[in-house]
Scaffold this active site. Structure first.
Site, short mmCIF file in Angstrom:
data_model
loop_
_atom_site.label_atom_id
_atom_site.label_comp_id
_atom_site.label_asym_id
_atom_site.label_seq_id
_atom_site.Cartn_x
_atom_site.Cartn_y
_atom_site.Cartn_z
N LYS A 69 -26.02 11.86 102.00
CA LYS A 69 -25.27 12.15 103.22
C LYS A 69 -25.98 11.48 104.40
CE LYS A 69 -23.46 16.24 105.72
NZ LYS A 69 -23.49 17.72 105.75
N SER B 35 -18.87 19.52 105.90
CA SER B 35 -19.13 18.21 106.46
C SER B 35 -19.63 17.18 105.46
CB SER B 35 -20.15 18.33 107.60
OG SER B 35 -21.40 18.77 107.09
N SER C 72 -21.22 23.42 104.27
CA SER C 72 -20.97 21.98 104.29
C SER C 72 -21.14 21.27 102.95
CB SER C 72 -21.86 21.30 105.33
OG SER C 72 -21.32 21.53 106.61
#
Lengths: 92, 827, 479
Positions: free
Chosen positions: C62, C137, C161
């Site tokens: 990420k 996210s 997330s």
């Protein structure tokens, strides 16, 4: 939150928004604060706040210098440099 | 009346190897942005890690400042935006600082005061922002350096106190080895909160002052700010709560406009750092870091080693000096001698070579060795100073230097006797002169003996052996003006003269020991009101030479009455440690045909005292032997007695003497003591004259009088005067009520320019500012009480102190010079 | 298999990544093979020596986790050009274990969102239906795993997330116990809540990746050592009782159905499934957002255009520079949370909001402690709805936040939670969440492993494994 409080808060947060943006933010902030007001529904009298969950105390680092990252590589990301100094505009 | 409240926020940079929250070196003087890493540059994703040394040092300071140590210390984020603050929050402590409720004890002009410490907390420093044209440049080397913030309660009242606190704190942190205390370089910084209010009304509006990067600026800025607020209140105005900046170029504080929103720091607990809990083992380590702190050490030095408070202060200013002092004592040296040498000749050499004591070739062992050789008589004083100089030049042991130079003193009387006999044989004429009653050639003969021994003969032994050999000992008689050496002319006017003729009148004095000879010296032919710095320099150099040579049994100085109290106290400050009696005397009546003057009787009594055993400075006048300090002359009725009167002297104190001396505050005065200017007296006459001229030009005596205007004093300061001896009313009052006649404005002006006021009284009494409200006000204004000293004695001490500071080479900057003078003005 | 690819077929694999990522755009940056591995210093702490699994597979990361030489944009215009000069601690540990880092995945700006649509740098879509969001996210990481581009991707989880996009894309998503994985190198959003975690299509890969990362780290003083007894894979009978939530949970029908089915599946596997109640559940979201916004307001203060990051074209003075940089480069959602966070910390409002939220946090922890005295694990939905469409009005920014109640609980209580794929409803995946007490990750893995036997991971039709792609391409004259 009234508009002037909102503007003070925006100022503290080092942001600069035009009136349209302020208005749209005002709606979103109001909605959230209203939601946050739910928190008054629970009795917290005498309850200690949790600031660190699971964290153990007394972590210390030995005082011996070490360089893991080349300082020059940090300066490479600077938008403006004068020699080794990070430069920002300051018109007096 | 107004009351001022001053609190300080002092930041000290801890001397750790690394920064407080990352592994970077805590050296911020290096090439810009070299001691940086993602953590202290505020890169995304990084986390702080607490430096174990920093927290230990922080608790050590808290402990040394008598704080309650927080068993659980918590870090908070203090949020504000500034380009030099990488994360735009500072990791600090707000809710649970590591120390609270401490105190530090200060001594300020003999008053003890406890300043409470509100709290102590650990935080990180910001980077540095440098302004260059239309840009600002940022260096983050300093960002993340550990800072300890010490917050005092508003217990301080004046700028001077704040300065004293900072100096004491500086000493303390240096003793603890946690900070170098350098305000100019920013390793110790200070912000101040000032509030002035009507007395008794509590705190007023708080004004914060920033940009105070020396303890002197702190003093000046606070004085300015207190004055400013007081003026506003006097005009009926109100004080705005604000932040002001000290402008060091304009010597004033200026309002710094800040947004209200900038003051809400939105503190919240730092989620990235766990709490720190003190363990027994940690607290034991903190205890073990504590050393004897400056205040305790000063007290111990006074108690254990018998040094004066001023000496203790000098010795304990730096831990290294105090350690050195004790090491020298451990090596066998005598405490007071070490203290005197360190403050005088050693200091002079250090200044000359520009080295620190601990880095100098003069190890404590070497100093102890030098002083023991001196005490044992292996060398005498003058040689000792030369040896000292060579230790610095050649980095060798004193004993080695003495051997190499062939400087061992000859102390064996038999060996010296052989030289004396040879010299006497070579100088029959001088010998004859002495034996016929003229002592003058004694000095010449001593000179010849010294020459014959290359200066190695021990002067006192030479004096003894020579005196035995010729069956005489010498008293030096200096003629230094005044009626005692004057003559009245036919027209009735008195003209200057000398004492030569007088000594012949009593050289057969039956009360004198056998074999006294006089060496008379004309050091000036003048009236005592015409004394100049050069005259004093001549007297001092001559006296120093004589004492150093040890050629005299005693010294008599004939002097006028008018300025005698100056010269006597001056001689005291220069020669209080004399080994022989130094006697000053005077007469009120000049010798005159047909009139029997008191001159002869006073001179006779003086010679008896000089021939006696009571070393120290005497003032002999009439039947009395006065102290040299605090002398006051009061003229009374004038009675001349015919020369042929049978019963001379006429023992009527009311009548015979046309005036009388008296010592003010005679309790506690001494004839002998510690000299203020032991280094100063060894200066060359020309240099000494110049030093005295400068000192006198800088020093002014002012007597407070009704209607005196502060502006007058300011004008005097503008003319270059740095030190005032201010004669105030009683033991501590002067006009400070706001009006053109208030001295307050003058004091404020003085503080700005580093001018000092030393206060004496117009009456007899001890000035210590303890009794009156105005006395307290004077103290608040920074005036320095001179205790029991009279104006004359205080002023001459001031001159001696400046000469000493000049001789020791403390002339690098005004502030250092004044500090030295100040320390020499205290006991 | 993967170790061979990483040694012999790196260029081909890189081509596969570029080609196969196109439909979903899960990556913001795909590295050239030389960039995938970096030398790691031999010197290392004892924690790494023994009993660490080898993790010799490609990992996507990420874009809020630092990998040296890659960008670290956090999906923001603010950091669009920032190249990380260092590795996150988790990345370093994985390098030691043999992992290679092939690229950086898209995300909601600074982790603030549940759709990945607040990213300023590109739109990522759900591999099951590109009209739909991948969740957020960590949407890029979830999509990359579901698209079979990588077996494992790193994400971060502040309030869900990792777990919510895992549920949306039908993969595993582990949010470990707070502090068991060092946060050093994770760009902070809400420091006291978030943790680095793993998304993967195979529970063993997820477990091994976590095992390689876990443990106390000298660079993160909030990191904790996993107690010895919790280090070993859990015994078959370690979990006996699993609690399920009762009453109206405000779920979409499909999710409610799947929740019941999953509970049933667990019962069939022999677990004692019992009803439980969480009375603090309704306070989770307000408390969570208050704390997260407060911490975010400080954590994102460092982005001011001075030392790195977006700088306005013209400004007259430092303050103007900072204001403009932040106003120009932060998106609306980020601005909202910063302003909200600033407000709840202001003196005068702090007690009412921030401090109260921290106290509620204590009550939530207490209640979970009590529940874990009764049950070994808790099964809950991950999110009340399945993957929604890009721009869906019914799931606006506010509704997305309200929906965080199941995931936010684990963050407030610092406990581990694992989203497991639990089949398809209406052609879209659903994921359920298993929560356990602190350090119970091995138990979560064990139950997930058994559940996989009845509810196996499925991949969307359009996705292809590297082998499948190579075979297809090989026929066309590739490798």
């Amino acid at each position: 939150m009234d508009t002037s409080e909102l503007k003070t808060t925006i100022d503290m947060a080092m942001l600069e928004l035009d009136e349209t943006q302020v208005a749209s933010l005002e709606g979103a902030v109001g909605q959230m604060l209203e939601y946050f007001a739910l928190m008054s529904g629970i009795d917290v009298e005498g309850v200690e706040p949790t600031t660190h969950a699971l964290v153990t105390a007394n972590r210390l680092r030995p005082d011996s210098p070490r360089t893991d990252v080349d300082p020059d590589s940090l300066l490479e990301n600077a938008p403006d440099l004068e020699d080794r100094l990070v430069a920002i505009p300051n018109v007096l | 009346m107004y009351q001022s409240f001053v609190g300080l926020e002092i930041h000290i940079q801890l001397l750790t190897q690394t920064k407080v929250f990352c592994n970077c070196r805590a050296n911020f003087g290096d090439e810009p942005n070299t001691n940086v890493c993602p953590v202290c540059m505020g890169y995304p994703g990084v986390l702080p890690t607490l430096n174990e040394q920093a927290i230990e040092m922080a608790y050590t300071v808290a402990r040394a400042l008598n704080c309650d140590l927080n068993p659980e210390c918590v870090f908070d984020r203090k949020n504000y935006f500034y380009p030099d603050l990488p994360k735009n929050y500072q990791i600090s402590q707000f809710h649970e600082p590591l120390g609270r409720n401490g105190y530090i004890d200060l001594e300020f002009h003999k008053k003890k005061k406890r300043i409470r410490i509100h709290e102590i907390h650990l935080e990180e420093d910001a980077g540095k922002m440098i302004h260059a044209g239309d840009m600002s440049l940022l260096d983050y080397n300093r960002a993340g350096t550990p800072l300890l913030e010490i917050v005092t309660e508003p217990d301080l009242e004046i700028g001077e106190e704040a300065e004293v606190l900072l100096q004491e704190l500086r000493r303390m942190v240096r003793y603890l080895g946690v900070c170098d205390g350098n305000m100019e370089q920013g390793s110790m910084r200070c912000d101040a909160n000032v509030s002035v209010n009507t007395r008794g009304a509590g705190l007023g509006s708080k004004v914060e002052i920033k940009n105070l990067n020396s303890s002197r600026f702190v003093r000046k800025a606070l004085s300015f700010e207190i004055e400013r607020q007081q003026e506003i209140l006097e005009r009926g105005g109100t004080i705005t709560q604000e932040t002001r900046l000290w402008n060091e170029n304009r010597d004033l504080t200026e309002s710094m406009r800040t947004k209200e929103s900038a003051h809400d720091y939105r503190y919240f607990p730092e989620p990235d750092l766990p709490h720190f809990r003190t363990s027994d083992e940690f607290l034991t380590r903190v205890e073990s870091r504590l050393v004897e702190l400056p205040a305790a050490r000063r007290a111990r030095f006074v108690a254990d080693y018998g040094v004066t408070a001023a000496q203790a202060e000098f010795l304990c200013d730096e831990k290294s000096t105090a350690d050195y002092f004790e090491a020298a004592i451990a090596a066998g040296a005598e405490a007071e001698t070490v203290a005197t040498w360190l403050a005088g000749d050693v200091r002079k050499q250090l200044n000359r070579h520009g080295v620190e004591l601990t880095d100098s070739p003069l190890t404590p062992t070497r100093l102890a060795e030098l002083l023991s050789l001196l005490a044992a008589g292996t060398i005498h004083g003058k040689i000792a100073k030369q040896v000292l100089a060579l230790v610095f030049d050649e980095d060798k042991d004193p004993r080695v230097i003495i051997t190499e130079q062939g400087w061992e003193q000859i102390t064996d009387p038999a060996e010296i006797r052989a030289v004396v006999d040879r010299v006497l044989a070579d100088n029959p004429k001088a010998l004859g002169q002495i034996q016929s009653g003229d002592g003058k050639p004694m000095g010449f003969l001593v000179g010849q003996i010294m020459k014959a021994t290359n200066g190695r003969a021990e002067p006192r032994v030479v004096q003894q052996v020579l005196s035995q050999a010729v069956s005489v000992s010498t008293i030096e008689v200096y003629s230094f003006g005044g009626a005692i050496a004057g003559h009245r002319q036919e027209d009735g006017l008195v003209v200057p003269g000398d004492l030569m003729s007088l000594t012949s009148l009593f050289e057969r004095d039956p009360e004198l020991p056998e074999g006294i000879r006089f060496e008379e010296l004309q050091l000036g032919q003048f009236l005592s009101e015409e004394i100049t710095p050069a005259d004093w320099a001549t007297l001092i150099t001559r006296t120093a030479t004589s004492l150093d040579r040890g050629s005299s049994r005693g010294i008599v100085v004939g002097h006028g009455t008018d300025t005698l109290s100056y010269t006597s106290s001056l001689l005291y400050w220069f020669f209080a440690d004399t080994a022989v009696p130094i006697v000053l005397t005077a007469s009120t009546v000049p010798t005159e045909a047909g009139i029997r003057s008191d001159a002869v009787e006073n001179l006779r009594a003086s010679v008896r005292t000089a021939a006696g055993e009571d070393r120290g400075i005497h003032v002999v006048y009439g039947r009395d032997d006065f102290f040299a300090l605090n002398l006051k002359f009061e003229r009374s009725g004038f009675t001349a007695v015919p020369r042929d009167s049978e019963d001379a002297p006429v023992a009527d104190s009311e009548g015979f003497y046309a005036g009388q001396f008296r010592n003010w505050n005679a309790d506690g005065l001494q004839r002998a003591g510690r000299a203020v200017a032991p280094t100063g007296r060894t200066m060359e006459p020309a240099a000494l004259t110049q030093a005295m001229e400068v000192a006198i030009a800088r020093s002014h005596i002012v007597k407070a009088y009704p209607g005196m205007r502060g502006e007058t004093l300011i004008a005097i300061m503008d003319a270059g005067v740095k030190y005032f001896v201010l004669e105030i009313y009683d033991t501590g009052t002067a006009n400070l009520r706001e009006s053109p006649f208030s001295l307050r404005r003058a004091f404020a002006h003085a503080r700005d320019r580093g001018v000092l006021f030393f206060c004496t009284s117009q009456q007899e009494g001890v000035v210590d500012f303890s009794e009156y409200v105005t006395a307290h006000a004077l103290w608040r204004e920074g005036a320095i009480p001179m205790g029991r000293l009279t104006t004359e004695s205080a002023w001459t001490r001031l001159i001696a102190a400046q000469v000493e500071a000049t001789a020791a080479g403390d002339t690098a900057d005004d502030a250092a010079f004044t500090d030295r003078v100040l320390s020499l003005m205290e006991d | 298999m993967w170790d061979r690819i990483l040694s012999d077929a790196r260029d081909e694999y890189a081509r596969f990544l570029r080609e196969q990522d196109a439909p979903t755009a899960s990556f913001l940056e795909i590295g050239a093979p030389p960039q995938w591995s970096a030398p790691v210093s031999a010197e290392h702490d004892d924690a790494l020596s023994a009993s660490r699994p080898s993790v010799t597979f490609p990992i996507a990361v990420k874009d809020n986790i630092a990998v040296k030489g890659y960008h670290l944009s956090c999906g923001s215009r603010m950091l669009q050009d920032l190249v990380s000069p260092y590795d996150a601690a988790a990345v370093t540990r994985l390098r030691h274990a043999g992992a290679q880092f092939v690229g950086k995945t898209n995300m909601d700006e600074f982790g603030m969102g549940s759709s990945t649509d607040t990213s300023a740098l590109g739109r990522t879509s759900n591999p099951w239906d590109t009209e739909r969001v991948a969740g957020g996210s960590s949407g890029g990481s979830a999509a990359a795993v579901a698209q079979q581009l990588v077996p494992v991707a790193l994400g971060s989880d502040t309030g869900g997330s990792i777990r919510q996009p895992a549920a949306f894309c039908g993969v595993y998503g582990l949010k470990p116990t707070y502090g068991t994985v060092s946060r050093y190198g994770l760009v902070a959003y809400a420091s006291s809540l978030e943790v680095v975690g793993v998304l993967g299509s195979d529970i063993d890969h997820v477990a091994d990746t976590y095992r390689a990362m876990r443990g106390e780290d000298a660079q993160d003083h909030t990191s904790v050592a996993v107690p010895g007894e919790a280090l070993q894979p859990a015994a078959a009978d370690a979990v006996k009782t699993i609690g399920v939530l009762q009453g109206d949970l405000g779920l979409d029908e499909s999710v409610a159905r799947n929740y019941a089915a999953t509970a049933e599946a667990l019962r069939d596997l022999g677990y004692n499934v019992v009803p439980i109640d969480l009375s603090t559940l309704e306070y989770v979201v307000p408390a969570y957002y208050t704390i997260a916004a407060a911490e975010a307001s400080a954590n994102l203060a460092r982005f001011n255009g001075v030392r790195y990051g977006h700088r306005p074209v013209f400004s007259e003075n430092p303050e103007e520079l900072m204001r403009q940089a932040r106003s120009e480069a932060f998106g609306d959602e980020v601005k909202l949370r910063i302003v909200l966070g600033t407000y709840v910390l202001r003196s005068g409002f702090q007690d009412q909001y921030y401090t109260r939220a921290q106290k509620i946090r204590t009550l939530i922890r207490r209640e979970l402690d009590a529940r874990f005295g009764e049950v070994d694990l808790i099964l809950s939905p991950t999110f009340p709805v399945q993957a929604f469409r890009h721009g869906d009005q019914a799931m606006d920014a506010f509704q997305q936040k309200v929906a965080d109640r199941f995931t936010g609980t684990a963050n407030l209580a610092a406990i581990p939670a694992l989203t497991v794929p639990s089949g398809l409803e209406g052609g879209l995946p659903v994921g359920m969440q298993l929560m356990g007490p602190a350090f119970s990750e091995e138990k979560l893995f064990a139950v997930a492993g058994r559940l996989a036997t009845v509810q196996p991971v499925v991949f969307p039709d359009g996705s292809r494994s590297f082998d499948e792609w190579r075979t297809a391409n090989g026929a066309g004259g590739g490798a």
